[in-house]
Design an enzyme around this catalytic site. Structure first.
Site, mmCIF file in Angstrom:
data_model
loop_
_atom_site.group_PDB
_atom_site.id
_atom_site.type_symbol
_atom_site.label_atom_id
_atom_site.label_comp_id
_atom_site.label_asym_id
_atom_site.label_seq_id
_atom_site.Cartn_x
_atom_site.Cartn_y
_atom_site.Cartn_z
ATOM 1 N N THR A 97 22.777 52.276 -20.412
ATOM 2 C CA THR A 97 22.864 51.523 -21.662
ATOM 3 C C THR A 97 24.321 51.288 -22.049
ATOM 4 O O THR A 97 24.690 50.178 -22.462
ATOM 5 C CB THR A 97 22.160 52.299 -22.793
ATOM 6 N N TYR B 222 9.789 48.754 -24.621
ATOM 7 C CA TYR B 222 9.015 47.628 -25.148
ATOM 8 C C TYR B 222 7.536 47.683 -24.772
ATOM 9 O O TYR B 222 6.677 47.458 -25.601
ATOM 10 C CB TYR B 222 9.615 46.268 -24.719
ATOM 11 N N TYR C 262 15.287 59.549 -17.951
ATOM 12 C CA TYR C 262 16.098 59.303 -19.144
ATOM 13 C C TYR C 262 15.146 59.097 -20.321
ATOM 14 O O TYR C 262 14.505 58.055 -20.440
ATOM 15 C CB TYR C 262 16.980 58.073 -18.918
ATOM 16 N N ARG D 257 15.660 54.138 -28.349
ATOM 17 C CA ARG D 257 15.830 52.807 -27.766
ATOM 18 C C ARG D 257 14.575 52.311 -27.057
ATOM 19 O O ARG D 257 14.327 51.110 -27.019
ATOM 20 C CB ARG D 257 17.010 52.798 -26.774
ATOM 21 N N LYS E 157 17.764 63.401 -18.619
ATOM 22 C CA LYS E 157 18.783 63.134 -19.629
ATOM 23 C C LYS E 157 18.028 63.033 -20.945
ATOM 24 O O LYS E 157 17.252 62.101 -21.169
ATOM 25 C CB LYS E 157 19.540 61.842 -19.356
ATOM 26 N N ILE F 148 25.625 63.918 -20.489
ATOM 27 C CA ILE F 148 26.017 62.563 -20.097
ATOM 28 C C ILE F 148 26.562 61.904 -21.356
ATOM 29 O O ILE F 148 25.833 61.607 -22.289
ATOM 30 C CB ILE F 148 24.833 61.786 -19.505
#
Length: 292
Positions: free
Chosen positions: A44, A107, A133, A138, A161, A203
């Site tokens: 991202t 989404y 992740y 998000r 992550k 990260i």
């Protein structure tokens, strides 16, 4: 497998918005010299949503070539299309990446069973270590510890992550997935707390501009110098705040421009950061000793 201070790399761009691979290679070289312990290109922070597939492959290859085996490269290969994620992961393996970072499908809002099947399909298709992740803020979906434990049984799925900022999560993940399942914080503010909860590293967005401080903080923790780690954490908190006072990677790209590492340029729909943000970024960097 991966530990310490890892960086979610920005993708430098030229004035016309094209990739600036020279600046990118220079950034990677500087990060190596400053002690960063892992690179994550085209996540991202690297503006992967607005890169073409060709650009995506170019950035991954450029990172691997610049790293030259000195630091592991975990390529971002996630997508909300399973077939596309498989394809990106295959390319990362072919280019020589050490692992892939695969975001939960955004989404689409898959169920836990959909998440399980998505990751299993990628892990079955490509012989490459995969790090899940999990970033509900998000992607809208949150992978449960139970689903992660199911996936951890696959030999290619090696870690997570975790960008939930939920510090009970690593405790339960460790119990469910075992101590060898690699747990990396995806939230700069929780780096030390996450280590205390059994995590292995972070990260980091802030590591783009403060790689040495981030490395020293992780080293201090690893060596049992807890107060030193907390002192560095205190120094970095205002920088973390500034890096996320607007949607990332806007602030961190501005910060990188102040260091001469990249242009202050993101692709639309990311707008230039506000003047108030620029002032806040500069003040935080100056306060932390990153700028004179």
């Amino acid at each position: 497998m991966f530990r310490g201070s890892l960086v979610a790399l920005i993708t430098p761009m030229q004035a016309d918005g094209a990739l600036d691979l020279k600046a990118f290679a220079d950034l990677v070289e500087w990060q190596v010299a400053e002690g960063t312990q892992g690179f994550i290109p085209v996540g991202t922070t690297g503006e992967s949503p607005t890169l073409s597939h060709e650009e995506h492959h170019k950035v991954v290859r450029a990172c691997i070539q610049a790293a030259r085996g000195r630091v592991p490269v975990i390529a971002g290969t996630g997508s909300n299309s399973t077939a596309e994620a498989v394809d990106l992961t295959r390319h990362a393996k072919q280019d020589g990446a050490d692992a892939a970072l695969v975001v939960t499908p955004y989404y689409n809002k898959p169920t836990q069973e959909g998440l399980y099947r998505h990751y299993m399909a990628i892990a079955d298709a490509v012989e490459l270590p995969i790090i899940i992740y999990n970033i509900p803020g998000r992607s809208v979906v949150d992978m449960s510890v139970e689903t992660m434990a199911r996936l951890a049984k696959h030999p290619n799925i090696v870690g997570v992550k975790d960008a939930t900022a939920n510090l009970t999560r690593p405790l339960h993940t460790r119990l469910a997935c075992g101590p060898d399942f690699c747990q990396l914080s995806g939230e700069d503010h929780t780096a030390v707390s996450y280590l205390a909860a059994g995590g292995h590293g972070c990260i980091s967005v802030t590591a783009n501009i403060a790689p040495r401080l981030c490395r020293h903080m992780h080293d201090a923790w690893a060596e049992g110098r807890v107060q030193d780690a907390i002192t560095i954490q205190d120094r970095l908190v205002p920088v973390h705040d500034a890096m996320f006072c607007e949607t990332s990677p806007g602030p961190v790209k501005h910060a990188a421009s102040l260091l001469g590492k990249a242009r202050d340029l993101c692709r639309l729909p990311m707008a230039p950061v506000a003047e108030s943000t620029k002032l806040r970024v500069r003040e935080a960097m100056t306060g932390a000793g990153l700028l004179n």
